[in-house]
Design a protein around this motif. Structure first.
Motif, short mmCIF file in Angstrom:
data_model
loop_
_atom_site.label_atom_id
_atom_site.label_comp_id
_atom_site.label_asym_id
_atom_site.label_seq_id
_atom_site.Cartn_x
_atom_site.Cartn_y
_atom_site.Cartn_z
N ARG A 1 1.04 -1.20 0.07
CA ARG A 1 0.05 0.05 0.07
C ARG A 1 0.82 1.05 -0.01
O ARG A 1 1.72 1.40 1.00
N ASP A 39 -0.91 -2.01 -15.70
CA ASP A 39 -2.32 -2.37 -16.02
C ASP A 39 -2.51 -2.88 -17.48
O ASP A 39 -3.50 -2.20 -18.27
N SER A 53 -2.66 6.53 -10.57
CA SER A 53 -3.84 7.08 -9.82
C SER A 53 -4.13 6.34 -8.69
O SER A 53 -3.77 5.15 -8.74
N PRO A 54 -4.94 6.67 -7.96
CA PRO A 54 -5.23 6.00 -6.55
C PRO A 54 -6.11 4.70 -7.04
O PRO A 54 -6.64 4.80 -8.06
N GLY A 55 -5.96 3.74 -6.39
CA GLY A 55 -6.66 2.40 -6.66
C GLY A 55 -5.67 1.18 -6.70
O GLY A 55 -4.48 1.62 -6.34
N LYS A 56 -5.99 0.05 -7.24
CA LYS A 56 -5.39 -1.10 -7.39
C LYS A 56 -4.82 -1.02 -8.81
O LYS A 56 -5.30 -0.61 -9.67
N HIS A 57 -3.44 -1.57 -8.57
CA HIS A 57 -2.51 -1.54 -10.19
C HIS A 57 -1.90 -2.72 -10.30
O HIS A 57 -1.65 -3.40 -9.14
N PHE A 63 -1.41 -0.99 -4.28
CA PHE A 63 -2.61 -0.19 -3.96
C PHE A 63 -2.04 1.46 -3.87
O PHE A 63 -1.13 1.45 -3.03
N GLU A 108 -2.92 5.00 -2.22
CA GLU A 108 -3.88 5.56 -1.55
C GLU A 108 -3.76 6.91 -1.66
O GLU A 108 -2.99 7.56 -2.22
#
Length: 775
Positions: free
Chosen positions: A702, A734, A752-756, A773, A775
């Motif tokens: 994270r 991604d 960007s924020p989020g899961k990659h 991730f 945050e």
């Protein structure tokens, strides 16, 4: 029998019956007239060393220096008191009729009270009752004095008197008077000093050191002359005694081990306590602490604590809870020995021991020293560098953080937390989940007392001594009920100490080459933010703990265990009696085993260079060396070839030492002898071992992107290690192609924020992915 007495009583006349009942009543009252506890007063808290020498005292709650009652009276003061106060003390039953008669005659003749005629026993009763001096009170004193003579011996009565007699000001009792007026114990009083104290209770308010000194001197010398006339002292003793001057002013009481005395005051208020402290050693330790503290003050490091435990007796022989006790600066009154402080790295030897004992580690087994991130916890070594792989014993000696964290992750935080509690670290009062993996790096607090005691118990296990609670109070007798099963077993302790004697000493010299220097198993610790510096060392004779810092919790850049507490520790060992012989190796515990020379694991099928070493039987269940593999090389040794290709061209078969890609990336920077596996010859084989590994980010990390100076969102840097230095890496985020790298596989991203999902593919078609991730 009862009937006969009853019949006899019935035959008596009324007058005789009344007389008998009255006499019985009076006798009963007389028997029970004396209280069981004669004195109802508070006492000072007095603490002595192991030999009875006074360390210090705290004043009684009523503001009096009144030491706890003594059981005997020194011969000199006994003879002076009897000669001055009551010459017939040993011949009467509490009341001397001749003295009473003489007092009455003198008082009538002078038309005022000039003499009370009280014996020492009567004066003891008066001190206990503390009532106004009236004729009726005198009668009561006489009755109670005769009753006291039936209950107590003359020696006991005299001890009661000297323990409670007033000696001027707020000084009560012989012991307090001896220390306040002469600066030593009552047993060391000279004849002149004893005579002065003998005459003081006679009129303590009228005769004082600062006033009426001539009257006091006259009374003292008159008593000395009386002793000489009675041939109690000879002429030379008399002449020397009368030539002694009176003390000019009261002495302050000793202030040795003041923080320990304060602790006794809190726990054993109003008692006389015989501690385990060696006063001579304590004074030397306090002087050493003051010298080092003055040095540390230049860096605004104000506090220092030292604990010395004799591991043979498991008793503290020196207890320096802090420095500058009498200076009213913030933190100086704190007893740091008992204060919970962040442990830094001081607990690492316990984890090393526990894993050896369990059989999940061998002393020189390679451990990873690479960047790691475990659910956001990313520990760093103090040097901020990585070495790829390090033997466990060396990682302990050098106090490397990352290998310790990986060890704890393998061993288990709950299990280690439970072990530390069993070892005596009582301040770990929160569940293991509260500390997590930071437990091994200072995420918990412990006291210098508990930590040093635990190290002492390790030493005791090698001396085959039972585990008993460490103490600073001399036991009054044998107490087997406090013995517990030992947490520490000698085999794993022996191996742990072998690693700890390799810790680099502050002198930065080869101590092994100097015969006068002896082994010390020692460890330092530095807490986060440079708030606490620790050093603990063990020899076959002593366990020594040192803490340096600010009791108020302020951190200082130079507050590092090896630079501050470490030098103090070895100054202390230079001060202590040496231990020329190291611990004997435990017998009938170890077994011989062949281990890989390079990896420290048990010998594997393909390990060619091995060492025969002694290990614990539990170590036989550890994994065999996983780093040696059989490879087939081309004749020139530049390429690997698949075995099927060996039929078409000359080949060399050999064992190869290969580390995982990230380990290898850092390891070869510090080990030029390390040879990475050659690449496969084109068309003649493919890697069965994965050739690449992410350095950062680890799986499921994270990540919070930093802010740049202008306030915009920053970047994260991803990095990868590959066993083939000439390969090309193609990066995808991604499923979108980003870039390619060669030689140094490192790129910067701003996701960007989020899961990659991050994927890397090499030129041979090998791929690797990780998820993170933002945050």
């Amino acid at each position: 029998m009862a009937n006969r007495i009853g019949n006899y009583f019935k035959k008596l006349s009324v007058t005789r019956k009344v007389t008998l009942v009255s006499v019985t009543f009076l006798v009963t009252i007389y028997i029970f007239c004396l209280p069981r506890q004669l004195f109802h007063v508070s006492y000072s808290t007095v603490v002595a060393d192991r030999n009875g020498e006074l360390l210090g005292a705290r004043i009684a709650p009523d503001g009096q220096w009144r030491f706890p009652p003594r059981n005997t009276t020194p011969p000199k003061i006994r003879q002076c008191l009897v000669a001055f106060e009551d010459r017939h003390f040993y011949h009467h039953w509490g009341v001397n009729p001749l003295s009473i008669g003489r007092a009455i005659y003198q008082n009538i003749k002078n038309k005022r009270i000039v003499s009370g005629g009280s014996t020492l026993t009567m004066q003891t009763i008066r001190l206990a009752r503390n009532e106004s001096r009236t004729f009726g009170e005198k009668i009561i004193e006489m009755i109670l004095a005769t009753r006291l003579e039936f209950r107590a011996s003359k020696e006991e009565i005299l001890s009661m008197y000297v323990s409670h007699a007033p000696f001027g000001g707020n000084v009560v009792g012989l012991d307090a008077a001896a220390w306040r007026y002469f600066g030593h114990s009552a047993e060391e009083l000279s004849w002149a000093e004893s005579a002065m104290l003998a005459v003081l209770p006679n009129a303590p308010s009228m005769i004082h050191l600062s006033k009426s000194r001539e009257a006091l001197l006259t009374k003292r010398n008159r008593l000395l002359k009386q002793l000489y006339d009675q041939e109690i002292i000879d002429r030379s003793t008399y002449e020397l005694a009368v030539s002694e001057p009176l003390p000019s002013e009261p002495h302050p009481l000793p202030q040795t081990a003041p923080h320990l005395v304060t602790r006794f005051y809190q726990e054993q208020k109003g008692k006389y306590s015989l501690s385990s402290i060696d006063k001579g050693l304590q004074i030397q330790v306090e002087n050493l602490a003051e010298r080092w503290s003055n040095e540390f003050l230049r860096s605004d490091i104000r506090n220092l604590a030292i604990l010395v435990i004799d591991i043979r007796t498991n008793q503290a022989v020196a207890y320096c809870g802090n420095v500058h006790f009498n200076q009213k600066q913030a933190g100086n009154q704190v007893d740091v020995i008992q204060a919970p402080r962040s442990t830094g790295s001081i607990l690492k030897p316990f984890l090393y021991y526990a894993m050896l004992q369990e059989g999940s580690l061998l002393p020189d087994m390679l451990l990873p020293d690479i960047p790691i991130n475990i659910n956001g916890f990313a520990p760093q070594n103090f040097s901020q560098q990585f070495e790829g792989a390090v033997p466990a014993s060396e990682a302990l000696a050098r106090s490397l953080n990352i290998p310790s964290v990986t060890m704890l992750q393998k061993y288990g935080v709950p299990k280690f937390h439970s072990f530390l509690r069993q070892a005596g670290l009582k301040t770990l009062d929160k569940p293991a989940s509260h500390y997590g993996l930071s437990l091994i790096l200072g995420g918990a607090e412990a006291t210098l007392w508990d930590v040093t005691s635990a190290y002492a118990h390790m030493g005791r296990s090698l001396l085959k001594l039972p585990q008993t609670p460490c103490t600073f109070l001399l036991p009054t007798g044998r107490d087997d009920k406090n013995r517990t099963s030992s947490v520490f077993q000698p085999g794993a302790v022996w191996q742990t100490f072998n690693a700890l004697i390799e810790v680099n000493r502050p002198e930065e010299i080869d101590w092994k080459s100097i015969p006068s220097m002896h082994p010390v198993a020692w460890k330092t610790g530095t807490s986060y933010g440079f708030r606490d510096a620790w050093a603990v060392g063990v020899t076959p004779r002593y366990a020594v703990g040192v803490w340096v810092g600010n009791a108020t919790g302020e951190g200082k850049p130079g507050l590092v265990g090896a630079r501050t507490a470490g030098p103090v520790l070895f100054d202390l060992f230079n001060l202590l009696p040496s231990s020329p012989n190291w611990f004997e190796r435990p017998s009938d515990i170890f077994v011989e085993a062949e281990v890989c020379h390079l990896s420290g694991h048990l010998k594997g099928r393909f390990c060619e260079e091995t060492d025969t070493v002694l290990i614990l039987p539990a170590g036989l269940k550890t994994e065999a060396c996983p780093y040696h593999h059989p490879v087939t090389l081309s004749a020139d040794g530049t390429h690997r070839i698949y075995e099927n290709c060996a039929d078409t061209e000359p080949a060399i078969r050999q064992s190869w030492f290969t580390l995982p890609p990230v380990w290898e990336w850092y390891y070869k920077q510090h080990h030029p002898e390390y040879q990475p596996l050659p690449p496969f010859k084109p068309g003649c084989g493919e890697d069965t071992m994965h050739p690449m590994q992410f350095i950062y980010p680890p799986m499921n990390a994270r990540i919070t992107l930093p802010r740049q100076m202008d306030g915009n969102k920053g970047f994260m840097t991803v990095e990868l290690a590959h066993s083939n230095p000439n390969t090309i890496i193609f990066w995808h985020l991604d499923e979108s192609y980003l870039n390619q790298t060669q030689d140094f596989h490192k790129i910067s991203l701003q996701p960007s924020p989020g899961k990659h999902s991050l994927t890397a593919v090499d030129s041979e078609g090998n791929s690797i992915s990780t998820t993170f991730f933002v945050e």
